[in-house]
Design a protein around this motif. Structure first.
Motif, mmCIF file in Angstrom:
data_model
loop_
_atom_site.group_PDB
_atom_site.id
_atom_site.type_symbol
_atom_site.label_atom_id
_atom_site.label_comp_id
_atom_site.label_asym_id
_atom_site.label_seq_id
_atom_site.Cartn_x
_atom_site.Cartn_y
_atom_site.Cartn_z
ATOM 1 N N ASN A 259 0.822 -1.190 0.000
ATOM 2 C CA ASN A 259 0.000 0.000 0.000
ATOM 3 C C ASN A 259 0.867 1.255 0.000
ATOM 4 O OD1 ASN A 259 -1.681 2.239 1.343
ATOM 5 N ND2 ASN A 259 -3.213 0.642 1.023
ATOM 6 N N GLU A 260 0.410 2.292 -0.642
ATOM 7 C CA GLU A 260 1.204 3.518 -0.753
ATOM 8 C C GLU A 260 1.414 4.203 0.596
ATOM 9 O OE1 GLU A 260 -0.023 6.249 -3.710
ATOM 10 O OE2 GLU A 260 0.552 4.923 -5.367
ATOM 11 N N ASP A 261 0.595 3.879 1.586
ATOM 12 C CA ASP A 261 0.755 4.472 2.914
ATOM 13 C C ASP A 261 1.523 3.566 3.863
ATOM 14 O OD1 ASP A 261 -0.652 6.831 2.293
ATOM 15 O OD2 ASP A 261 -2.567 5.814 2.588
ATOM 16 N N SER A 262 2.001 2.436 3.376
ATOM 17 C CA SER A 262 2.708 1.486 4.232
ATOM 18 C C SER A 262 4.201 1.798 4.272
ATOM 19 C CB SER A 262 2.503 0.054 3.718
ATOM 20 O OG SER A 262 3.383 -0.837 4.359
ATOM 21 N N PRO A 263 4.789 1.929 5.466
ATOM 22 C CA PRO A 263 6.229 2.203 5.565
ATOM 23 C C PRO A 263 7.100 0.989 5.282
ATOM 24 C CG PRO A 263 5.289 2.004 7.751
ATOM 25 C CD PRO A 263 4.141 1.916 6.791
ATOM 26 N N VAL A 264 6.492 -0.184 5.087
ATOM 27 C CA VAL A 264 7.226 -1.376 4.662
ATOM 28 C C VAL A 264 7.204 -1.415 3.138
ATOM 29 C CG1 VAL A 264 7.356 -3.889 4.755
ATOM 30 C CG2 VAL A 264 6.567 -2.605 6.753
ATOM 31 N N VAL A 265 8.392 -1.345 2.520
ATOM 32 C CA VAL A 265 8.477 -1.206 1.065
ATOM 33 C C VAL A 265 9.335 -2.336 0.488
ATOM 34 C CG1 VAL A 265 8.968 0.373 -0.834
ATOM 35 C CG2 VAL A 265 8.381 1.293 1.424
ATOM 36 N N PRO A 266 8.719 -3.422 0.004
ATOM 37 C CA PRO A 266 9.497 -4.491 -0.628
ATOM 38 C C PRO A 266 9.796 -4.157 -2.091
ATOM 39 C CG PRO A 266 7.364 -5.258 0.239
ATOM 40 C CD PRO A 266 7.316 -3.777 0.150
ATOM 41 N N VAL A 267 11.029 -4.413 -2.514
ATOM 42 C CA VAL A 267 11.431 -4.272 -3.923
ATOM 43 C C VAL A 267 11.818 -5.659 -4.425
ATOM 44 C CG1 VAL A 267 13.072 -3.247 -5.532
ATOM 45 C CG2 VAL A 267 12.198 -1.895 -3.616
ATOM 46 N N LEU A 268 11.122 -6.138 -5.427
ATOM 47 C CA LEU A 268 11.305 -7.504 -5.910
ATOM 48 C C LEU A 268 12.579 -7.626 -6.753
ATOM 49 C CD1 LEU A 268 9.220 -9.842 -5.403
ATOM 50 C CD2 LEU A 268 8.403 -7.540 -4.907
ATOM 51 N N MET A 269 13.385 -8.654 -6.434
ATOM 52 C CA MET A 269 14.597 -8.960 -7.203
ATOM 53 C C MET A 269 14.615 -10.409 -7.687
ATOM 54 S SD MET A 269 17.604 -6.743 -5.415
ATOM 55 C CE MET A 269 17.421 -4.957 -5.346
ATOM 56 N N TYR A 270 13.755 -11.241 -7.117
ATOM 57 C CA TYR A 270 13.450 -12.588 -7.597
ATOM 58 C C TYR A 270 14.562 -13.607 -7.369
ATOM 59 C CZ TYR A 270 9.572 -10.107 -9.664
ATOM 60 O OH TYR A 270 8.461 -9.327 -9.817
ATOM 61 N N MET A 271 15.786 -13.338 -7.768
ATOM 62 C CA MET A 271 16.847 -14.340 -7.689
ATOM 63 C C MET A 271 17.677 -14.152 -6.413
ATOM 64 S SD MET A 271 18.150 -14.433 -11.620
ATOM 65 C CE MET A 271 16.968 -14.513 -12.988
ATOM 66 N N PRO A 272 18.005 -15.240 -5.706
ATOM 67 C CA PRO A 272 18.779 -15.104 -4.463
ATOM 68 C C PRO A 272 20.163 -14.522 -4.691
ATOM 69 C CG PRO A 272 18.630 -17.406 -5.124
ATOM 70 C CD PRO A 272 17.693 -16.643 -6.010
ATOM 71 N N SER A 273 20.756 -14.791 -5.825
ATOM 72 C CA SER A 273 22.083 -14.246 -6.097
ATOM 73 C C SER A 273 22.035 -12.727 -6.224
ATOM 74 C CB SER A 273 22.645 -14.857 -7.386
ATOM 75 O OG SER A 273 21.750 -14.647 -8.465
ATOM 76 N N LYS A 274 20.918 -12.208 -6.737
ATOM 77 C CA LYS A 274 20.797 -10.761 -6.911
ATOM 78 C C LYS A 274 20.625 -10.043 -5.580
ATOM 79 C CE LYS A 274 19.024 -10.685 -11.649
ATOM 80 N NZ LYS A 274 17.951 -10.214 -12.555
ATOM 81 N N VAL A 275 19.810 -10.618 -4.672
ATOM 82 C CA VAL A 275 19.626 -9.938 -3.391
ATOM 83 C C VAL A 275 20.913 -9.961 -2.579
ATOM 84 C CG1 VAL A 275 17.137 -10.306 -3.249
ATOM 85 C CG2 VAL A 275 18.671 -12.047 -2.358
ATOM 86 N N GLY A 276 21.682 -11.051 -2.692
ATOM 87 C CA GLY A 276 22.966 -11.109 -1.986
ATOM 88 C C GLY A 276 23.937 -10.067 -2.508
ATOM 89 N N ALA A 277 24.051 -9.962 -3.829
ATOM 90 C CA ALA A 277 24.942 -8.974 -4.434
ATOM 91 C C ALA A 277 24.500 -7.557 -4.101
ATOM 92 C CB ALA A 277 24.990 -9.180 -5.948
ATOM 93 N N PHE A 278 23.184 -7.338 -4.073
ATOM 94 C CA PHE A 278 22.658 -6.012 -3.765
ATOM 95 C C PHE A 278 23.004 -5.603 -2.342
ATOM 96 C CE2 PHE A 278 19.284 -3.242 -2.172
ATOM 97 C CZ PHE A 278 19.320 -2.230 -3.100
ATOM 98 N N ALA A 279 22.804 -6.509 -1.379
ATOM 99 C CA ALA A 279 23.076 -6.180 0.020
ATOM 100 C C ALA A 279 24.555 -5.896 0.244
ATOM 101 C CB ALA A 279 22.603 -7.324 0.926
ATOM 102 N N ARG A 280 25.434 -6.669 -0.393
ATOM 103 C CA ARG A 280 26.878 -6.445 -0.223
ATOM 104 C C ARG A 280 27.290 -5.096 -0.805
ATOM 105 N NH1 ARG A 280 26.818 -11.983 -2.309
ATOM 106 N NH2 ARG A 280 26.911 -13.413 -0.529
ATOM 107 N N HIS A 281 26.735 -4.754 -1.970
ATOM 108 C CA HIS A 281 27.073 -3.465 -2.588
ATOM 109 C C HIS A 281 26.582 -2.306 -1.720
ATOM 110 C CE1 HIS A 281 27.429 -0.289 -5.617
ATOM 111 N NE2 HIS A 281 26.192 0.061 -5.271
#
Length: 523
Positions: free
Chosen positions: A426-448
């Protein structure tokens, strides 16, 4: 033209009607993204089985716990297949989780630097500290997780007078005047008859649901409910049926079938039908469709259990959660539950509602009978924050933080929409998930992001569907516009590198109009 259409044209809430537009983002990625994601998992699984084969024959060291030889003929204590994902996939991105914080977890915090010499099975600390990391992962919605000596003076005084803990349950020596003061304030804040507080948010759900329902009762649970709600439902012994997330047609079908057919085999009426939902869903960022659920609850004579862990203090004009957000009457919710671990910068949880409900739980809740009471200085911290939100402390700080959180949330979501990344909620929700789908991508994103001094939380299976790994941003009133801009800039850069900009802006927006009895009209 229906009354609902007239209302939308006039833009006025006359005739006892009002409307609420659910501006929610649930966009599907292009078909090739899930195909590539499942293909990637297939390759990972093949290599996982290969490594398991090597571990079995001693060609690779096995770090997982396992039974001794003489125990292998009995029921295994450590399930081998169930741990397949953890030992072969999760461990490869484990370095991005559970980083030790060595400061107040405010908008900026410090992290201990650690490295692994065995592919994330163990860690050693370098002795260095990564300072002033932008905190985008804490549930510090109103920014009260702070080291403000002037504000915390009274908390310090309570600590000196009462000590750090009670070390007893409420039924023994754990009842204190400070806890009674807190419970009275919670009831006043939520505008209900009574409230009861507990020392752990998770246990508030898992130990109180079994006290409310049991064998011969029916629980209708949203498919995305938190583990604490799921555990409480299972421990109760009641029959559990799951409905699709925020799908009112599916919920009504289950309610209608339950009323018509009754209990399986014996066909007797259910003793109780309890609907369990959350205010804000912590992995999706969506807000429960509360008016519709209350309308169905009344229509089918069911009970409603509302978990406001992430919504209390975070949404609503006065910070009173989704009940306040939708302008509903708190009396329409049979069991109001929430936690103090998010917006209040403390620990513990509460159950609130009618006085007879609370009195019943004081005698039948396992947390009330066996668990230790809330620490007095923590109770004082909750009282301090709650009075600040209510404005009874003589300041406008609470109102300003509520407004700042709402402004930050809308600003950040608007910036992400311009980046063409897929977001949920929801646009008023302070929890904002951004989809990346692949586990390798979320790992690389967090490290960067950590290299850029931005701390983020990445989430994957089993907390999310296996093909919907994501990064979850939690917005706080303590964030400045400069902080949010820096996060957006780095997300923009990594979005191009990781190829996660898949949005075509095909989001779901619903406008629902209700009459004075909360019955949905044609919209």
């Amino acid at each position: 033209m229906t009354r609902a259409h007239q209302l939308k044209q006039n833009g006025a809430a006359n005739g006892g009607l009002y409307k609420r537009e659910y501006k929610e983002a649930y966009e599907e990625a292009p078909l090739y993204i899930p195909v590539l994601t499942y293909l990637g998992y297939g390759i990972l699984i093949l290599f996982g089985y290969l490594r398991d084969f090597m571990r079995k024959w001693g060609l690779e060291k096995c770090h997982m716990a396992k039974e001794r030889e003489e125990q292998k003929d009995f029921v295994p204590l450590y399930q081998d297949f169930e741990n397949f994902y953890k030992r072969n996939i999760y461990m490869r991105i484990r370095d991005t989780f559970c980083r030790p914080v060595c400061s107040v977890p405010g908008s900026l915090f410090d992290l201990k630097e650690r490295v692994s010499d065995d592919f994330n099975w163990t860690y050693r600390y370098t002795g260095k500290v990564i300072k002033n990391v932008i905190n985008m992962g804490s549930y510090n919605y109103l920014g009260f997780a702070e080291n403000n000596k002037e504000s915390l003076e009274k908390v310090e005084t309570v600590l000196e007078r009462y000590g750090a803990g009670v070390c007893s349950s409420r039924h023994d020596m754990g009842q204190m005047d400070k806890l009674q003061e807190l419970e009275d304030l919670v009831a006043e804040f939520l505008r209900v008859e009574a409230a009861m507080v507990f020392s752990m948010g998770f246990a508030t759900n898992s130990t109180n649901i079994p006290a409310l329902v049991g064998k011969g009762c029916l629980i209708l649970s949203d498919e995305l409910n938190h583990t604490s709600l799921v555990l409480g439902a299972r421990l109760s012994g009641a029959t559990i049926r799951v409905f699709q997330h925020n799908n009112m047609k599916n919920l009504e079908k289950l309610l209608r079938d339950a009323v018509v057919t009754g209990q399986p085999h014996i066909r007797r009426a259910w003793k109780k039908i309890l609907i369990i939902v959350e205010g804000i869903y912590s992995m999706e960022g969506s807000i429960v469709h509360l008016p519709e659920i209350i309308a169905l609850k009344k229509k089918y004579k069911a009970y409603l259990y509302l978990d406001e862990a992430h919504s209390i203090g975070a949404v609503g004009p006065t910070g009173r959660g989704v009940v306040d957000y939708f302008g509903m009457n708190p009396e329409d919710v049979d069991v109001l539950m929430g936690t103090f671990t998010k917006s209040f910068g403390a620990v513990g949880g509460y159950i609130a509602g009618r006085k007879d409900l609370v009195d019943y739980l004081r005698n039948h809740s396992h947390s009330a009978v066996y668990a230790a009471s809330i620490s007095p200085p923590i109770a004082e911290q909750i009282i301090r924050v709650m009075k600040c939100i209510m404005g009874t402390d003589g300041t406008l700080t609470g109102r300003q933080r509520l407004n700042q959180l709402a402004e930050n949330t809308r600003y950040f979501r608007r910036r992400l929409r311009d980046l063409n990344v897929i977001t949920y909620g929801n646009e008023d929700s302070p929890v904002v998930p951004v989809l990346m789908y692949m586990p390798s991508k979320v790992g690389a994103f967090a490290r960067h992001m950590l290299k850029k001094k931005i701390g983020v939380v990445i989430v994957g299976f089993p907390a999310t569907p296996i093909a919907e790994a994501r990064v979850r941003f939690c917005i706080s009133a303590a964030h400045t516009k400069e902080m949010l801009d820096k996060v957006v800039v780095e997300l923009d850069k990594m979005g191009d590198v990781l190829n996660v900009k898949h949005s075509r802006h095909r989001k779901i927006n619903r406008t629902v109009v209700y009459d004075e009895t909360n019955v949905e009209l044609d919209a």
